[in-house]
Design a protein around this motif. Structure first.
Motif, PDB file in Angstrom:
ATOM      1  N   ASN A 295       4.658   2.453   0.806  1.00 30.76           N
ATOM      2  CA  ASN A 295       4.788   3.683   1.592  1.00 30.76           C
ATOM      3  C   ASN A 295       5.392   3.279   2.932  1.00 30.76           C
ATOM      4  O   ASN A 295       4.726   2.721   3.811  1.00 30.76           O
ATOM      5  CB  ASN A 295       3.399   4.312   1.784  1.00 30.76           C
ATOM      6  CG  ASN A 295       3.497   5.604   2.568  1.00 30.76           C
ATOM      7  OD1 ASN A 295       4.477   5.859   3.260  1.00 30.76           O
ATOM      8  ND2 ASN A 295       2.444   6.418   2.465  1.00 30.76           N
TER       9      ASN A 295
ATOM     10  N   THR B 230      14.462   8.294   7.928  1.00 28.62           N
ATOM     11  CA  THR B 230      14.960   9.474   7.195  1.00 28.62           C
ATOM     12  C   THR B 230      15.203   9.078   5.744  1.00 28.62           C
ATOM     13  O   THR B 230      15.337   7.891   5.424  1.00 28.62           O
ATOM     14  CB  THR B 230      16.295   9.985   7.784  1.00 28.62           C
ATOM     15  OG1 THR B 230      17.194   8.872   7.832  1.00 28.62           O
ATOM     16  CG2 THR B 230      16.131  10.559   9.167  1.00 28.62           C
TER      17      THR B 230
ATOM     18  N   GLN C 113       4.619   2.995  10.856  1.00 24.53           N
ATOM     19  CA  GLN C 113       3.572   3.357  11.842  1.00 24.53           C
ATOM     20  C   GLN C 113       2.722   2.145  12.209  1.00 24.53           C
ATOM     21  O   GLN C 113       2.445   1.891  13.379  1.00 24.53           O
ATOM     22  CB  GLN C 113       2.686   4.460  11.259  1.00 24.53           C
ATOM     23  CG  GLN C 113       3.341   5.803  11.362  1.00 24.53           C
ATOM     24  CD  GLN C 113       2.555   6.902  10.641  1.00 24.53           C
ATOM     25  OE1 GLN C 113       1.439   6.673  10.174  1.00 24.53           O
ATOM     26  NE2 GLN C 113       3.125   8.080  10.573  1.00 24.53           N
TER      27      GLN C 113
ATOM     28  N   SER D 178       6.703   5.014   5.443  1.00 25.83           N
ATOM     29  CA  SER D 178       6.279   5.734   6.657  1.00 25.83           C
ATOM     30  C   SER D 178       5.040   5.058   7.254  1.00 25.83           C
ATOM     31  O   SER D 178       4.967   4.774   8.464  1.00 25.83           O
ATOM     32  CB  SER D 178       5.938   7.190   6.326  1.00 25.83           C
ATOM     33  OG  SER D 178       6.784   7.657   5.318  1.00 25.83           O
ATOM     34  N   GLN D 179       4.166   4.725   6.340  1.00 22.95           N
ATOM     35  CA  GLN D 179       2.906   4.106   6.798  1.00 22.95           C
ATOM     36  C   GLN D 179       3.164   2.743   7.398  1.00 22.95           C
ATOM     37  O   GLN D 179       2.672   2.391   8.468  1.00 22.95           O
ATOM     38  CB  GLN D 179       1.964   3.982   5.586  1.00 22.95           C
ATOM     39  CG  GLN D 179       0.543   3.651   5.987  1.00 22.95           C
ATOM     40  CD  GLN D 179      -0.308   3.380   4.720  1.00 22.95           C
ATOM     41  OE1 GLN D 179       0.007   3.846   3.643  1.00 22.95           O
ATOM     42  NE2 GLN D 179      -1.396   2.657   4.901  1.00 22.95           N
TER      43      GLN D 179
ATOM     44  N   PRO E 223       9.450  11.727   8.750  1.00 23.68           N
ATOM     45  CA  PRO E 223       9.248  12.983   7.999  1.00 23.68           C
ATOM     46  C   PRO E 223       7.816  13.096   7.498  1.00 23.68           C
ATOM     47  O   PRO E 223       7.129  12.081   7.367  1.00 23.68           O
ATOM     48  CB  PRO E 223      10.244  12.850   6.838  1.00 23.68           C
ATOM     49  CG  PRO E 223      10.522  11.397   6.714  1.00 23.68           C
ATOM     50  CD  PRO E 223      10.336  10.783   8.067  1.00 23.68           C
ATOM     51  N   ASP E 224       7.432  14.342   7.214  1.00 24.95           N
ATOM     52  CA  ASP E 224       6.051  14.575   6.784  1.00 24.95           C
ATOM     53  C   ASP E 224       5.788  13.943   5.423  1.00 24.95           C
ATOM     54  O   ASP E 224       4.747  13.315   5.203  1.00 24.95           O
ATOM     55  CB  ASP E 224       5.779  16.093   6.711  1.00 24.95           C
ATOM     56  CG  ASP E 224       5.837  16.698   8.105  1.00 24.95           C
ATOM     57  OD1 ASP E 224       5.647  15.919   9.076  1.00 24.95           O
ATOM     58  OD2 ASP E 224       6.107  17.911   8.223  1.00 24.95           O
ATOM     59  N   SER E 225       6.753  14.139   4.527  1.00 23.81           N
ATOM     60  CA  SER E 225       6.521  13.625   3.167  1.00 23.81           C
ATOM     61  C   SER E 225       6.620  12.103   3.155  1.00 23.81           C
ATOM     62  O   SER E 225       7.316  11.502   3.972  1.00 23.81           O
ATOM     63  CB  SER E 225       7.575  14.204   2.221  1.00 23.81           C
ATOM     64  OG  SER E 225       8.844  13.909   2.758  1.00 23.81           O
ATOM     65  N   ALA E 226       5.867  11.538   2.203  1.00 19.49           N
ATOM     66  CA  ALA E 226       5.850  10.071   2.124  1.00 19.49           C
ATOM     67  C   ALA E 226       7.194   9.567   1.610  1.00 19.49           C
ATOM     68  O   ALA E 226       7.841  10.194   0.789  1.00 19.49           O
ATOM     69  CB  ALA E 226       4.747   9.634   1.169  1.00 19.49           C
TER      70      ALA E 226
END
Ligand code: ADP
Length: 885
Positions: free
Chosen positions: A738, A805, A744, A740-741, A766-769
């Motif tokens: 993941n 993105t 972060q 995005s994770q 983005p919100d979705s993974a």
């Protein structure tokens, strides 16, 4: 070529002049030799065209009905018939009665005839009577040039009749060699006495000149018979023979040139007597079905025969005409000259045109000549021998065509001979030297005695030339053009070898001293050179190809790498020695074998074979690195030769590199284990001293701090090197991540530095993974390097923006900062190992120059791309993309 043309013309004219002269000579011999006489005579018969008669002669035909009534031959008839005719005639006003009948025997009733003749002579018209006799030609002594025809013997007229006749004349007809009667006797000689021919006798009778006066009015002047003491000239030959005109073809019935009536009709009173008034009346056999007294004459058409009496009628008509048509031949000298002139002139006329034009000209000449000779004949009755003159016009055309063919054949032969040497050059793939030798040999044959020099370009497109001369070795030099001073005083011919706009050579020809090169030689050489040019071009190209092949072969064989050409199935089509060495096999054994198979055999790895086969299937260039092949480590580069459906394989021995790489790995291992631990201990104890010691003054503390910082830096360097090395050598531990994770987490990890530098980090996610398939440790390291750099190379209080993105296919991660930026000239090297850009304000920032190369390595091994944009003093944006899971 113009010069060649002029030579061609003058040589043709000369040949034809000679041919014309030879033909003239031959024709003169034929003409004078009397060869083909029959043909010659027959041909001239075309001159006899129907012509008008004066109407002076009337024929009474002793025809079939007369024969039926009076007897088989006129000699057998009762003589009373002649008496009756004479009596009939005495009432008609006939001027002459001439009997073309041989009445040589005396008959009892001759007396009656004699009386009737007497009455006729005494009639108002005083009709003259001519009787016929005939010479029997066993010609005794011929008196050449006497102008008389001598007879040995004569069939005379019965003496009883003869006494009462005014004239007697010889009716002999004299056929020519072809059996045609053209000539008439004039004077005849018998027993030393001159007599008259029947026609001449009748003519005198018509003129009422007594036979006794004949010798006074007729005389022979050596060439012509002078009639009426020279008023008229009758052209005769040495035998006194003359040639009358025939006014019409032999009469069929009553349709000839003369009026003909049947004897029976006359005696039966069926004929109007007035037709005989003032006329010469001839009696003779005519219109009989037998062949009695019938002959071929020049005007005979399709075998028709003319009665003797009609022949006599023609002769008499000739004599009595106001403008007589006495036929003469052309003067012998004139005719000879004419034959010679025509033959030579015609020869010259035929010399130059093409054969069909020659034939056309010949036809025109023949037609024209016929018109001219006919015109001459109809105006002056001069007969020109058509046979000889037409031959004079016709034979040269045959000779001319013959000469053309001969010359053409000769030239062909010469050309063929050239061609044969051309073949040698064309077919045998000769070396230039050998070909040059042949060419010079040929040139020597065409232009013997001259000095030939052949220049040929050294190679295609070269400005160096090879010079060849017979018996000399080839000389290579920079220029082909001969030194002008050498050739200045001589005539030189130069023939360039031109093919498709390229000049590959030049042939220079210098004649032997004092000699001249003629045009024919030039034409032949030109032809030779033109034909050779493409072959020379081929030879040069072949040479060039040979050179290229040699080069390619040596590149192939002498390259320090194994090279092979594979077909579509991976079989070795061609390979070099080095490949055999790498495969540890004989060169001969590996040709035709499958390379992938051989490699997998040697390396004991089936997967290698698959890899190669798959690579070939994909039809793009691919590389297999550090493959173990027997005792060697190799690198395989396989590239398609698209135009041939073949593959080139280059196998380079990288054993030495692999050894080095292994050495490096060992060194790194030493660095990781053997350097890192003592370093950590040094740093640990320095920190311990810091914490525990109370006796340290300010200066000692400062120094110890330096030691601690240096230790940190060394550890960082070691970490970076180890990370890079791990990334390079280690296998990817792929899993779904993941992203995005991960981003972060990395950002959170850098929070202390951000705080310390009072920088703001903005995270745009983005919100979705977003999921990617990757090695988590390596990817996290790469993201961390980008974020860390942005913080590191941005002054305090700056802004860092992290964006993530995805578009369903590709994931893009970027870090934008407002930092120092990278100078333009450093930008191309920024991803290289150990490279550090020197920008304003970054010089004090510690680093190894390994971080970005690690990012690049990681991302590319995940089939991603890396890149950046940067403006010095403004900031940079670093990004990478990865395929989205
Ligand atoms: P290091 O940071 O250890 O020197 P890197 O490989 O991470 O090595 O970076 C190489 C060089 O690229 C750095 O020395 C620096 O000059 C330049 N660089 C990297 N990131 C940035 C950035 N965000 N802004 C300006 N320069 C950068």
């Amino acid at each position: 070529m113009n010069r060649g043309g002029a030579v061609w013309r003058s040589s043709r004219l000369l040949y034809m002049l000679l041919a014309g002269a030879v033909i003239a000579l031959a024709l003169l011999l034929i003409w004078r030799g009397g060869v083909f006489m029959a043909l010659r005579l027959r041909l001239n018969d075309i001159y006899y065209a129907p012509a008008a008669t004066s109407g002076t002669v009337v024929i009474i035909a002793a025809d079939d009905s007369s024969l039926r009534r009076y007897g088989r031959t006129p000699a057998d008839w009762p003589r009373q018939v002649y008496a009756d005719l004479a009596d009939f005639m005495s009432e008609t006003g006939a001027r002459v009665l001439a009997l073309d009948l041989l009445l040589s025997e005396s008959e009892p009733d001759d007396a009656a005839v004699a009386e009737a003749f007497g009455r006729l002579r005494q009639s108002d018209a005083r009709t003259r009577i001519v009787l016929a006799d005939a010479g029997v030609t066993t010609t005794a002594i011929l008196r050449e040039g006497a102008g008389v025809l001598p007879f040995a013997l004569a069939l005379g007229i019965s003496p009883t009749l003869n006494a009462l006749a005014d004239y007697h004349g010889f009716t002999n007809t004299l056929p020519d060699i072809d059996g045609v009667i053209r000539r008439q006797p004039s004077l005849v000689e018998i027993d030393g006495q001159n007599g008259l021919s029947f026609s001449l006798a009748t003519y005198l009778a018509y003129l009422r000149i007594p036979a006794s006066a004949a010798s006074q009015v007729l005389s022979f002047d050596g060439s012509d018979l002078l009639l009426m003491s020279g008023e008229r000239r009758l052209p005769v030959d040495e035998w006194g023979l003359w040639q009358p005109y025939y006014f019409a073809p032999p009469a069929q019935g009553n349709n000839g040139a003369f009026a003909v009536v049947s004897l029976v009709d006359v005696l039966d009173g069926k004929v109007d007597a007035s037709i005989f008034d003032g006329k010469i009346v001839l009696l003779g056999l005519m219109n009989t079905t037998g062949t009695l007294d019938q002959y071929i004459v020049p005007s005979s058409s399709s075998g028709s025969l003319m009665a003797g009496i009609e022949i006599q009628a023609n002769a008499i008509e000739n004599l009595v005409q106001a403008n007589p048509k006495f036929i003469t031949s052309l003067d012998i000298v004139l005719e000879g000259a004419l034959i010679a002139l025509l033959s030579v002139a015609a020869g010259l006329l035929y010399a130059l045109p093409r054969w069909y034009l020659k034939l056309g000209i010949a036809l025109a000449l023949v037609v024209g000549w016929l018109v001219v000779t006919s015109a001459v004949f109809t105006t002056s009755f001069v007969m020109i021998s058509l046979f000889d003159t037409l031959l004079a016009l016709g034979v040269p055309v045959v000779a001319s065509i013959g000469i053309d063919i001969t010359l053409e054949t000769l030239q062909r032969k010469q050309t063929e001979f050239l061609l044969s040497s051309l073949h040698r050059i064309a077919e045998q793939r000769l070396q230039i030297d050998q070909a040059a030798e042949y060419i010079l040999e040929d040139v020597g044959k065409i232009a013997p005695g001259s000095t030939a020099t052949l220049y040929i370009v050294d190679s295609v497109g070269s400005d160096r030339w090879m010079r060849f001369r017979r018996g000399e070795k080839r000389v290579v030099g920079p220029a082909a053009s001969p030194d002008s001073s050498t050739y200045h005083h001589h005539l030189v011919m130069a023939f360039p070898f031109l093919w498709q706009g390229r000049q590959q050579g030049i042939l220079m020809l210098k004649p032997s001293h004092g000699a001249q090169l003629d045009g024919t030689t030039g034409v032949l050489l030109q032809e030779l050179v033109e034909k050779l040019a493409p072959h020379i071009d081929n030879m040069l190209l072949y040479d060039e190809v040979g050179r290229q092949k040699l080069l390619l072969d040596s590149v192939f064989s002498e390259s320090p790498a194994g090279i092979a050409i594979l077909d579509g199935k991976g079989r070795i089509v061609q390979c070099n020695q080095d490949l055999a060495r790498l495969l540890e096999m004989n060169l001969a054994d590996i040709r035709g074998k499958s390379l992938p198979e051989l490699i997998s055999l040697i390396s004991n790895k089936q997967e290698m074979e698959d890899q190669i086969q798959n690579g070939i299937g994909a039809k793009t260039l691919f590389t297999l690195d550090e493959m173990k092949l027997g005792r060697h480590f190799v690198r395989l580069v396989i590239a398609p030769l698209k135009a041939y459906d073949l593959w080139t394989v280059i196998i380079s021995d990288v054993t030495a590199l692999v050894d080095l790489s292994n050495l490096k790995t060992r060194m790194l291992r030493i660095a990781s284990h053997d350097l890192k631990n003592p370093l950590a201990r040094i740093k640990g104890f320095v920190d311990l001293i810091f914490m525990l010691s109370t006796t340290l003054d300010e200066r000692d503390r400062k120094y110890l701090q330096f030691v601690s910082d240096a230790g940190d830096e060394m550890l960082r360097i070691i970490d970076d090197i180890l990370n890079l090395e791990r990334m390079r050598s280690g296998k990817l531990m792929l899993s779904n991540i993941n992203l995005s994770q991960m981003v972060q987490e990395v950002c959170a990890r850098n929070q202390p530095d951000l705080i310390q530098k009072q920088q703001n980090l903005e995270l745009v996610i983005p919100d979705s993974a977003i999921t990617v398939h990757a090695d988590a440790a390596q990817l996290s390291q790469a993201i961390n390097n980008f974020v860390g750099n942005a913080i590191k190379y941005t002054p305090d209080g700056g802004q860092v923006t992290v964006r993530l993105t995805a578009d369903g296919k590709t994931v893009r991660f970027e870090v934008e900062d407002t930092g120092y930026g990278i100078p333009v000239k450093a930008q191309s090297k920024i991803f290289s190992e150990f490279y550090r850009a020197k920008a304003e304000g970054t010089l004090h920032i510690p680093g190894t120059g390994l971080g970005l190369s690690l990012v690049k390595g990681v991302i590319e091994s995940h089939n991603g791309t890396v890149g950046f944009t940067s403006v010095e003093g403004k900031g940079s944006t670093f990004y990478f993309t990865l395929p989205e899971k």
